[in-house]
Structure formats: structure tokens, C-alpha cells
Motif scaffolding. Sequence first.
Motif, PDB file in Angstrom:
ATOM      1  N   LEU A  87       0.825  -1.212   0.000  1.00  0.00           N
ATOM      2  CA  LEU A  87       0.000   0.000   0.000  1.00  0.00           C
ATOM      3  C   LEU A  87       0.856   1.258   0.000  1.00  0.00           C
ATOM      4  O   LEU A  87       0.550   2.230  -0.695  1.00  0.00           O
ATOM      5  CB  LEU A  87      -0.926  -0.012   1.221  1.00  0.00           C
ATOM      6  CG  LEU A  87      -2.080  -1.002   1.208  1.00  0.00           C
ATOM      7  CD1 LEU A  87      -2.776  -1.014   2.567  1.00  0.00           C
ATOM      8  CD2 LEU A  87      -3.078  -0.643   0.118  1.00  0.00           C
ATOM      9  N   ALA A  88       1.933   1.240   0.787  1.00  0.00           N
ATOM     10  CA  ALA A  88       2.824   2.400   0.844  1.00  0.00           C
ATOM     11  C   ALA A  88       3.479   2.649  -0.519  1.00  0.00           C
ATOM     12  O   ALA A  88       3.587   3.801  -0.973  1.00  0.00           O
ATOM     13  CB  ALA A  88       3.884   2.184   1.915  1.00  0.00           C
ATOM     14  N   TYR A  90       2.232   1.774  -3.384  1.00  0.00           N
ATOM     15  CA  TYR A  90       1.178   2.236  -4.291  1.00  0.00           C
ATOM     16  C   TYR A  90       0.905   3.726  -4.111  1.00  0.00           C
ATOM     17  O   TYR A  90       0.694   4.451  -5.094  1.00  0.00           O
ATOM     18  CB  TYR A  90      -0.100   1.436  -4.035  1.00  0.00           C
ATOM     19  CG  TYR A  90      -1.318   1.984  -4.755  1.00  0.00           C
ATOM     20  CD1 TYR A  90      -1.481   1.810  -6.126  1.00  0.00           C
ATOM     21  CD2 TYR A  90      -2.301   2.688  -4.056  1.00  0.00           C
ATOM     22  CE1 TYR A  90      -2.582   2.325  -6.785  1.00  0.00           C
ATOM     23  CE2 TYR A  90      -3.401   3.197  -4.698  1.00  0.00           C
ATOM     24  CZ  TYR A  90      -3.542   3.011  -6.064  1.00  0.00           C
ATOM     25  OH  TYR A  90      -4.643   3.526  -6.710  1.00  0.00           O
ATOM     26  N   GLU A  91       0.911   4.204  -2.870  1.00  0.00           N
ATOM     27  CA  GLU A  91       0.662   5.621  -2.617  1.00  0.00           C
ATOM     28  C   GLU A  91       1.745   6.488  -3.245  1.00  0.00           C
ATOM     29  O   GLU A  91       1.469   7.571  -3.763  1.00  0.00           O
ATOM     30  CB  GLU A  91       0.570   5.876  -1.110  1.00  0.00           C
ATOM     31  CG  GLU A  91      -0.690   5.321  -0.457  1.00  0.00           C
ATOM     32  CD  GLU A  91      -1.950   5.964  -1.011  1.00  0.00           C
ATOM     33  OE1 GLU A  91      -1.902   7.164  -1.359  1.00  0.00           O
ATOM     34  OE2 GLU A  91      -2.979   5.272  -1.097  1.00  0.00           O
ATOM     35  N   LYS A  94       1.145   6.501  -6.888  1.00  0.00           N
ATOM     36  CA  LYS A  94      -0.074   7.255  -7.183  1.00  0.00           C
ATOM     37  C   LYS A  94       0.228   8.745  -7.255  1.00  0.00           C
ATOM     38  O   LYS A  94      -0.284   9.455  -8.140  1.00  0.00           O
ATOM     39  CB  LYS A  94      -1.130   6.969  -6.108  1.00  0.00           C
ATOM     40  CG  LYS A  94      -2.457   7.667  -6.338  1.00  0.00           C
ATOM     41  CD  LYS A  94      -3.443   7.321  -5.240  1.00  0.00           C
ATOM     42  CE  LYS A  94      -4.764   8.048  -5.428  1.00  0.00           C
ATOM     43  NZ  LYS A  94      -5.723   7.731  -4.330  1.00  0.00           N
ATOM     44  N   ARG A  95       1.063   9.231  -6.323  1.00  0.00           N
ATOM     45  CA  ARG A  95       1.428  10.645  -6.348  1.00  0.00           C
ATOM     46  C   ARG A  95       2.234  10.981  -7.600  1.00  0.00           C
ATOM     47  O   ARG A  95       2.069  12.045  -8.203  1.00  0.00           O
ATOM     48  CB  ARG A  95       2.205  11.001  -5.084  1.00  0.00           C
ATOM     49  CG  ARG A  95       1.343  11.079  -3.840  1.00  0.00           C
ATOM     50  CD  ARG A  95       2.105  11.706  -2.684  1.00  0.00           C
ATOM     51  NE  ARG A  95       3.218  10.871  -2.244  1.00  0.00           N
ATOM     52  CZ  ARG A  95       3.113   9.959  -1.288  1.00  0.00           C
ATOM     53  NH1 ARG A  95       1.945   9.753  -0.679  1.00  0.00           N
ATOM     54  NH2 ARG A  95       4.174   9.250  -0.922  1.00  0.00           N
TER      55      ARG A  95
END
Length: 351
Positions: A87-88, A90-91, A94-95
Motif C-alpha cells: 500500500l505504501a 502504491y501511494e 499514485k502521487r
Amino acid sequence: MFKTLVGKGHPEFSTNRQQDAQEFFLHFINMVERNCRSSENPNEAFRFLVEERINCLASGKVKYTQRVDYIMQLPVPMEAAINKDELAEYEVKKREAEEDKNTLLEMVRAKIPFESCLQSYAMPEQVDDFWSTALLAKSVAVKKTRFASFPDYLVIQIKKFTFGLDWVPKKLDVSIEMPDELDISQLRGGGLQTGEEELPDIAPPLVTPDETKGSLGFYGNDDDDSFCSAHLSSPTSPVLDESVVIQLAEMGFPLEACRKAVYHTGNSGVEAAMNWVMSHMEDPDFANPLVLPCSSGPGSTVTVSDLPSEDSIATIVSMGFSREQAARALKATVRMWAGAGKEGKQGCCMG
């Protein structure tokens, strides 16, 4: 055809708009309750009793209550995700993708074990500002939720949403793998235990001595511009927990019935208010406005619906104004109309 029949006459379920399954299920349950005339009620297959144990930490005394429910609502503990590293990463991507608009990313959802949802449901909940009838004062309590009875068929809702500060629901993108078999026998309640002492059965005040509020729950006095000033309500006007009213209304119940449920249960929470709703659905005045004593004169009354609604406040806030500014503006409007009505009556008498 089934949805058309059940949703007939409902402002939401009679349309083709996207519907919430949980709200539709509760609407169906309510409809069956209202129209069931036979000795056998099909809702019995889904109905169960919830036991709530509240322990006043200051006095050590406890209170047990039971309420009827049809859905087991499981919270989603995001901190229990088993793919936090993914998840980290992916974030971060994503940014970066937001800067490069041509980049497409595959959604990565938090993976939450179902057992973690059960554990979160069973965890004790701290209740701040609990009115202890043993102390006749505010205290801190711990609430524990268990099953007093189990249904034939258990409906489970994974609460894949959360509420922000504005009480607007926000969806949680999570993945939860459901088990083939479920054992919740450890969640069975046992009632009052040996050695436990019950809290005195005294109705708590709707407004505690150190917390004077008005009918909509705002602080105030004669000199301020809040809704609880003497112009609109008396110091003993009940506090209506807006968050509970909103939650009940979102389930499809009439807004006025939700307000009455919160009032008559003394702001005991959404569970108690829900139980009141289910017990009074057949009342002829179920959806009628809540009538409260008014401070404007002897024998006069004011309904909660006569006061500016939360929807009105939210509408003005959405225009960029603060909540305090919205409250002041709406209050001024109420005063203006009240004054105009008074002058109109005087003019008629003089004429």
C-alpha cells in the motif's frame, strides 16, 4: 419486480438510481413489520438481540441493556492490513502518476483479515462523558457489545465506509476474504455476572448541569447567536445528538421519527434510538414532528422541525461559509420571520 414492489412509494427505492443494499434490507424489514398480520413473522429469521454492557470506571458498577437488531455491522480496522508495504508503494506511485497524467495504475486495495473485523467488533469501546447514575455526574465508561441471542440467518454488513468531520460517508477501498464457516459463539453475552453491581436505574438528564445547550445541540445564552439562546429555546431544552439523527435518517426512517427516537432515549446512542424506532413504528404519530416545551411563553410549544435543519446549515456551509456563520444567518432568518409574524398579529388586532 420484487424491487419495484418493495420500493413502491419510497423516494429512493422507487427510482432507478443506485441503491444501498443495507438500507434496502432495512426498508424491507420495516415494510414487513408494518404489514405483517399473520401469526408468523418472516423477520424472525433475521432478528436477534444485542446485549450491551456498560461499565462505569469510576464507580465500578455496570448496566446491561438489550436491543433488537437484524444486521451485524462489522467495522474495518485499516491498521490490520496485511499488505502495508504494498500500500505504501502504491501511494508513492499514485502521487507520481498524478503528476504524469498519462500513467495508469492498477488499484491496490488494503487486505483486511475477516478475523480482524470480528476482533474489532468485540473490542471494548470507551465512552467519554458518560452520565453515571451512581455518581450523578459525568464519568468515563467502557461499553462491550455481545449477542444475547442468535438468528436463524445472520446478515453481516462490512462497513466499508467511514464518516468525515462533515458526516459525509466516504468509501473504503478494501479487500476482505469471507470465511466459508463462521463461529461467533465467543461473542455470546452472559448477562449480569456474580459480584457485579448494577448502576441505579435513574434516567439521566438530557442536559447536564455543566452543559447547557439548545434544541439543536449548540451552546449558547441570551447574548449569543446560537440556536439555544432564550429567543429560541429554554436552558432545559433537550440536546439532540445530530450524528445519531443523521445515521437513522440514512437508514430510511422519517427524519421526525429519528429526532423523537434520539429524544426519548436520552441521547443513549444509535443502538438505543434504533430500538425505539423499531418499537414505535406502528404509532399513528410515528412520523409527526417532535413537540417540545418553548420558553417564549406559558403553554406554548415549538417543534424541532420549526428550527433551522441540519440540511440548511450544510447547504450554507457548502457555499464556503463557516458553520458558525451559517448558524448565525439562519437564526437571524428565524428571528426575522418570528418578528414579522408577531407584527402581523398585532396589526390585525389594531385594525
